[in-house]
Design a protein around this motif. Structure first.
Motif, PDB file in Angstrom:
ATOM      1  N   VAL A 100      46.160  32.504  40.840  1.00 47.32           N
ATOM      2  CA  VAL A 100      44.965  33.018  39.706  1.00 47.32           C
ATOM      3  C   VAL A 100      45.413  34.363  39.326  1.00 47.32           C
ATOM      4  O   VAL A 100      45.524  35.118  40.274  1.00 47.32           O
ATOM      5  N   THR A 101      45.553  34.475  38.001  1.00 45.23           N
ATOM      6  CA  THR A 101      45.763  35.758  37.507  1.00 45.23           C
ATOM      7  C   THR A 101      44.644  36.442  36.995  1.00 45.23           C
ATOM      8  O   THR A 101      43.624  35.886  36.534  1.00 45.23           O
ATOM      9  N   ARG A 102      44.598  37.720  37.377  1.00 42.71           N
ATOM     10  CA  ARG A 102      43.381  38.458  36.857  1.00 42.71           C
ATOM     11  C   ARG A 102      43.943  40.022  36.375  1.00 42.71           C
ATOM     12  O   ARG A 102      45.109  40.190  36.689  1.00 42.71           O
ATOM     13  N   TYR A 103      43.130  40.759  35.609  1.00 45.85           N
ATOM     14  CA  TYR A 103      43.393  41.832  35.162  1.00 45.85           C
ATOM     15  C   TYR A 103      42.481  42.796  35.698  1.00 45.85           C
ATOM     16  O   TYR A 103      41.047  42.776  35.660  1.00 45.85           O
ATOM     17  N   VAL A 104      42.845  43.938  35.867  1.00 48.46           N
ATOM     18  CA  VAL A 104      42.049  45.064  36.279  1.00 48.46           C
ATOM     19  C   VAL A 104      40.929  45.487  35.035  1.00 48.46           C
ATOM     20  O   VAL A 104      41.775  45.985  33.980  1.00 48.46           O
ATOM     21  N   LYS A 105      39.801  45.415  35.268  1.00 49.06           N
ATOM     22  CA  LYS A 105      38.727  45.865  33.867  1.00 49.06           C
ATOM     23  C   LYS A 105      38.279  47.333  34.062  1.00 49.06           C
ATOM     24  O   LYS A 105      37.853  47.850  33.075  1.00 49.06           O
ATOM     25  N   LYS A 106      38.388  48.025  35.191  1.00 49.09           N
ATOM     26  CA  LYS A 106      38.086  49.096  35.419  1.00 49.09           C
ATOM     27  C   LYS A 106      38.640  49.709  36.782  1.00 49.09           C
ATOM     28  O   LYS A 106      39.273  48.753  37.561  1.00 49.09           O
ATOM     29  N   LYS A 139      34.395  38.387  47.934  1.00 49.93           N
ATOM     30  CA  LYS A 139      33.943  39.509  47.382  1.00 49.93           C
ATOM     31  C   LYS A 139      35.160  40.457  47.131  1.00 49.93           C
ATOM     32  O   LYS A 139      35.258  41.328  46.209  1.00 49.93           O
ATOM     33  N   LEU A 140      36.004  40.466  47.950  1.00 48.42           N
ATOM     34  CA  LEU A 140      37.558  41.247  47.840  1.00 48.42           C
ATOM     35  C   LEU A 140      38.659  40.035  47.648  1.00 48.42           C
ATOM     36  O   LEU A 140      38.603  39.243  48.462  1.00 48.42           O
ATOM     37  N   TYR A 141      39.586  40.350  46.687  1.00 48.50           N
ATOM     38  CA  TYR A 141      40.800  39.324  46.766  1.00 48.50           C
ATOM     39  C   TYR A 141      42.086  40.088  47.149  1.00 48.50           C
ATOM     40  O   TYR A 141      42.158  41.153  47.106  1.00 48.50           O
ATOM     41  N   SER A 154      36.267  42.142  43.817  1.00 48.31           N
ATOM     42  CA  SER A 154      36.714  41.195  42.712  1.00 48.31           C
ATOM     43  C   SER A 154      35.648  41.606  41.286  1.00 48.31           C
ATOM     44  O   SER A 154      36.225  41.061  40.172  1.00 48.31           O
ATOM     45  N   ASP A 155      34.578  42.354  41.681  1.00 48.38           N
ATOM     46  CA  ASP A 155      33.988  42.691  40.470  1.00 48.38           C
ATOM     47  C   ASP A 155      34.456  43.555  39.598  1.00 48.38           C
ATOM     48  O   ASP A 155      34.167  44.009  38.352  1.00 48.38           O
ATOM     49  N   ASN A 156      35.903  44.339  39.825  1.00 46.12           N
ATOM     50  CA  ASN A 156      36.758  45.195  39.051  1.00 46.12           C
ATOM     51  C   ASN A 156      37.715  44.349  38.372  1.00 46.12           C
ATOM     52  O   ASN A 156      38.611  45.164  37.750  1.00 46.12           O
ATOM     53  N   LEU A 157      37.764  43.069  38.354  1.00 47.19           N
ATOM     54  CA  LEU A 157      38.720  42.327  37.961  1.00 47.19           C
ATOM     55  C   LEU A 157      37.887  41.290  36.563  1.00 47.19           C
ATOM     56  O   LEU A 157      36.873  41.152  36.846  1.00 47.19           O
ATOM     57  N   SER A 158      38.853  40.829  35.532  1.00 50.52           N
ATOM     58  CA  SER A 158      38.590  40.179  34.799  1.00 50.52           C
ATOM     59  C   SER A 158      39.504  38.976  34.401  1.00 50.52           C
ATOM     60  O   SER A 158      40.857  39.456  34.639  1.00 50.52           O
ATOM     61  N   SER A 159      39.376  38.094  33.897  1.00 51.72           N
ATOM     62  CA  SER A 159      40.351  36.955  33.535  1.00 51.72           C
ATOM     63  C   SER A 159      41.116  37.144  32.376  1.00 51.72           C
ATOM     64  O   SER A 159      42.102  36.671  32.108  1.00 51.72           O
ATOM     65  N   THR A 160      40.657  38.407  31.548  1.00 46.86           N
ATOM     66  CA  THR A 160      41.380  38.447  30.483  1.00 46.86           C
ATOM     67  C   THR A 160      41.482  40.313  30.468  1.00 46.86           C
ATOM     68  O   THR A 160      40.823  40.803  31.126  1.00 46.86           O
ATOM     69  N   LYS A 161      42.307  40.614  29.345  1.00 41.07           N
ATOM     70  CA  LYS A 161      42.488  42.106  29.373  1.00 41.07           C
ATOM     71  C   LYS A 161      41.181  42.684  28.659  1.00 41.07           C
ATOM     72  O   LYS A 161      40.930  41.924  27.984  1.00 41.07           O
TER      73      LYS A 161
END
Length: 299
Positions: A100-106, A139-141, A154-161
């Motif tokens: 699964v791809t995720r992007y750092v949102k913060k 909670k952690l990936y 996982s709270d720091n990640l998002s499915s899109t940029k």
């Protein structure tokens, strides 16, 4: 003698029959008791039964590992998840975890493990692309960043940029970006107007010079003008919109890869709090959605 033979024969047949039945039962039991493991490939619902009237009990996230004794030919598998037993569709399962791809949102930290005693290994900047096979309910990936395996929240990640707000305020001497243009404004230089402009501005008390550089890093030409720059003194706009002196080398079309350099001169008091704002929107519709960029400091 015959009677004894018949009894032995009967006993043997009974034992063979019992053994055959036991073996058959054991074989069937062994076959039915085979446990299979699957990963949720597509977010799934846990249902109360396989009937059309079934009810949804829970939602199961991607990459959650499930076990079942159900036959592989079944369209729904019986599983237990989070304390509830129900059925999931076989079509939503896979024998291997899903990347699964995720992007750092913060800005996120990469940790060495998931325990309460975990240690920070490094920081990961916004919009960095990461992949994980961890259950999305965790909670952690687990991820790999620059060759290091670790864990991020996982709270720091998002499915899109995420859209990063453009910085709009800089100090004098910095290089800023506005659309396709890179703009540099020097520290203000206090000048003696008589020597700077000979007799043209002999009635002016104080003059400040800004050395300006504008570079086009885009793919289209852009037009700029000295009136794109507006000076504010002590947070109040100058009485005159135009500088005392226009350096014409700053104005005109800038083609891709080209730069213009020159100076702008304003009358201002010494030791003033100054802000020079560059806003190209009035000439170039490409900048309509971009806020003006300001350079600030004291002269």
């Amino acid at each position: 003698m015959k009677t004894l033979f018949r009894r032995c024969l009967s006993l043997s047949l009974v034992l063979i029959l019992v053994g055959s039945v036991s073996f058959f039962s054991f074989s069937n039991h062994s076959k039915a008791a085979t446990k299979h493991y699957y990963y949720v490939h597509k977010t799934s619902n846990l249902y109360s039964s396989t009937k059309s009237s079934k009810k949804k009990l829970k939602t199961i996230s991607i990459n959650v590992r499930l076990s079942t004794y159900s036959s592989k030919t079944s369209s729904m598998y019986k599983v237990t998840y989070s304390g509830k037993t129900g059925y999931v569709y076989k079509a939503n399962l896979s024998t291997k975890p899903t990347y699964v791809t995720r992007y750092v949102k913060k800005t996120a930290n990469l940790y060495n493990n998931t325990s309460t005693h975990k240690k920070k290994m490094t920081s990961i900047p916004i919009n960095t692309k990461l992949t994980t096979t961890s259950p999305l309910s965790d909670k952690l990936y687990k991820v790999n960043y620059k060759g290091k395996n670790g864990y991020v929240y996982s709270d720091n990640l998002s499915s899109t940029k995420v859209k990063v707000p453009q910085k709009t305020t800089y100090h004098f001497g910095d290089t800023a970006r506005i659309g396709d243009l890179k703009v540099t404004v020097s520290y203000p230089i206090n000048l003696d107007p008589y020597y700077a402009f000979e007799d043209d501005f002999s009635d002016v008390n104080n003059v400040v010079e800004f050395k300006v550089s504008v570079t086009n890093i885009g793919k289209e030409a852009h037009y700029i003008d000295t009136t794109d720059f507006d000076l504010y003194k002590n947070n109040i706009s100058q009485d005159e919109y135009y500088p005392l002196y226009h350096d014409e080398s700053i104005s005109g079309n800038i083609h891709p890869g080209d730069s213009v350099r020159g100076s702008l001169y304003y009358e201002t008091n010494e030791n003033s709090s100054l802000k020079l704002t560059f806003d190209n929107y009035q000439y170039d519709s490409n900048f309509n959605k971009i806020k003006a960029i300001s350079f600030y400091g004291r002269n």
